[in-house]
Scaffold this active site. Structure first.
Site, short mmCIF file in Angstrom:
data_model
loop_
_atom_site.label_atom_id
_atom_site.label_comp_id
_atom_site.label_asym_id
_atom_site.label_seq_id
_atom_site.Cartn_x
_atom_site.Cartn_y
_atom_site.Cartn_z
N LYS A 48 -41.25 35.58 -13.77
CA LYS A 48 -41.16 37.04 -13.91
C LYS A 48 -40.52 37.33 -15.26
CE LYS A 48 -39.34 41.20 -11.77
NZ LYS A 48 -38.56 41.77 -10.66
N LYS B 220 -45.70 37.42 -13.16
CA LYS B 220 -45.57 38.87 -13.27
C LYS B 220 -44.99 39.23 -14.62
CE LYS B 220 -43.23 42.81 -11.13
NZ LYS B 220 -42.26 43.31 -10.17
ZN LIG Z 1 -34.59 43.40 -8.87
#
Ligand SMILES: [Zn+2]
Length: 344
Positions: A213, A266
């Protein structure tokens, strides 16, 4: 030197350049469909839903047209619409009644997410329900973990955060979630959550880890949706530097070792190379999150008539799958599934 032009011939010794005609495979839609290499199915998509306490109104998120902050019963309606369109999974995010320094509202068994999990499972037993695990929607400072002050410098403490994430995950699992999805990027969270689930005799509950992420500007609209903007600083001390792919692989390796059932990249669109690397490297299902900013850009440009939104949506989702994602978390899910069905 003069060049002689000979008439068309069936001579099999004709130059190769004339016999290789890739356009034959593009001549009609029927042929194009036959040779299409990548097809996004409704079953590949996971539909994110934001759930607010029942006292609050249902509100459309300004920067994400068509996406709402839902009360529980509306979350069930949206999940039903998704199910009717052929979508098999939803991912829940919660906005609590109250916020504090440690996000304690996140393990309230009567919280919006817990209530929505129960209600969706009751209404749609076959729907796979996933719940995002993080503290930022529940903390008054908007960070994803516990804040400590090191001589005036505030930072998120990794190891103090882990038991709180585990507590939240247990609470969602107890409400009936099929998967919990830690998005905080603390070190060791997948192992901590796996241990906690197993210790409470919930070995069937899976973990979809937000493994790679990145600290991204594409999350802007989500923060309006989830009311999770950090009140100071940013998330760069725990989310990843957008420049790093080797580090992304290392993060994914760790999550696989710690017991993740699925790994995720992501955002998706600016990170297709990371999705491809994940696909080539790991056997586990790879999910990609087509995030709020990616959705908002399509909606905003389509609204102005600058692009054909439906067509661009299809192209983006196809590119994410072609890069190697098995699953795509996307706000377009229902719209895309409806568009596919209309074409048939
Ligand atoms: Zn968070």
């Amino acid at each position: 030197m003069t060049k002689t032009i000979s008439p068309p011939t069936t001579d099999i010794s004709a130059p190769a350049a004339l016999t290789r005609r890739p356009r034959r495979l593009r001549r009609t839609e029927g042929i194009r469909a036959l040779v299409r290499e990548t097809v996004v199915r409704a079953e590949d998509l996971i539909y994110p839903l934001f759930v607010v306490p029942n006292e609050r109104p249902r509100v459309e998120i300004k920067s994400m047209p068509g996406v709402y902050q839902n009360r529980v019963r509306e979350a069930v309606d949206d999940a039903r619409r998704a199910s009717d369109a052929g979508i098999r999974a939803v991912l829940l995010f919660g906005l609590p009644d109250y916020k504090d320094g440690i996000g304690s509202a996140s393990w309230d068994p009567t919280g919006p997410v817990q209530s929505a999990i129960e209600a969706i499972k009751r209404a749609l037993p076959d729907m796979t329900v996933m719940a995002d695990v993080c503290l930022c929607e529940y903390t008054d400072h908007g960070h994803c973990g516990v804040i400590v002050d090191h001589e005036g410098v505030k930072d998120v403490d990794n190891d103090q955060t882990l038991p709180l994430l585990a507590k939240q995950a247990i609470s969602f699992a107890a409400a009936g979630a099929d998967f919990v999805a830690p998005s905080d990027m603390m070190d060791g969270r997948v192992a901590a959550i796996r241990r906690a689930l197993d210790a409470r005799d919930m070995p069937e509950v899976g973990i979809m880890a937000y493994s790679a992420k990145f600290a991204s500007g594409f999350y802007g609209p989500f923060r309006e949706a989830a009311e999770s903007t950090p009140q100071f600083g940013d998330r760069r001390s725990y989310q990843m530097d957008p420049a790093n792919i080797r580090e992304a692989i290392r993060e994914m390796e760790l999550d696989v070792e710690e017991g993740a059932d699925m790994i995720m990249v992501k955002p998706a669109l600016a990170y297709l190379d990371v999705i491809r690397a994940a696909r080539e490297r790991f056997e586990l299902p790879v999910a990609a999150y087509n995030v709020s900013g990616e959705y908002a850009m399509v909606k905003a440009a389509a609204e102005r008539g600058w692009i054909d939104g439906t067509r661009v949506m299809g192209e983006i989702l196809t590119s994410i799958k072609r890069a190697g994602a098995d699953l795509i978390i996307t706000y377009h899910a229902v719209e895309f599934a409806d568009a596919c069905r209309d074409r048939l």
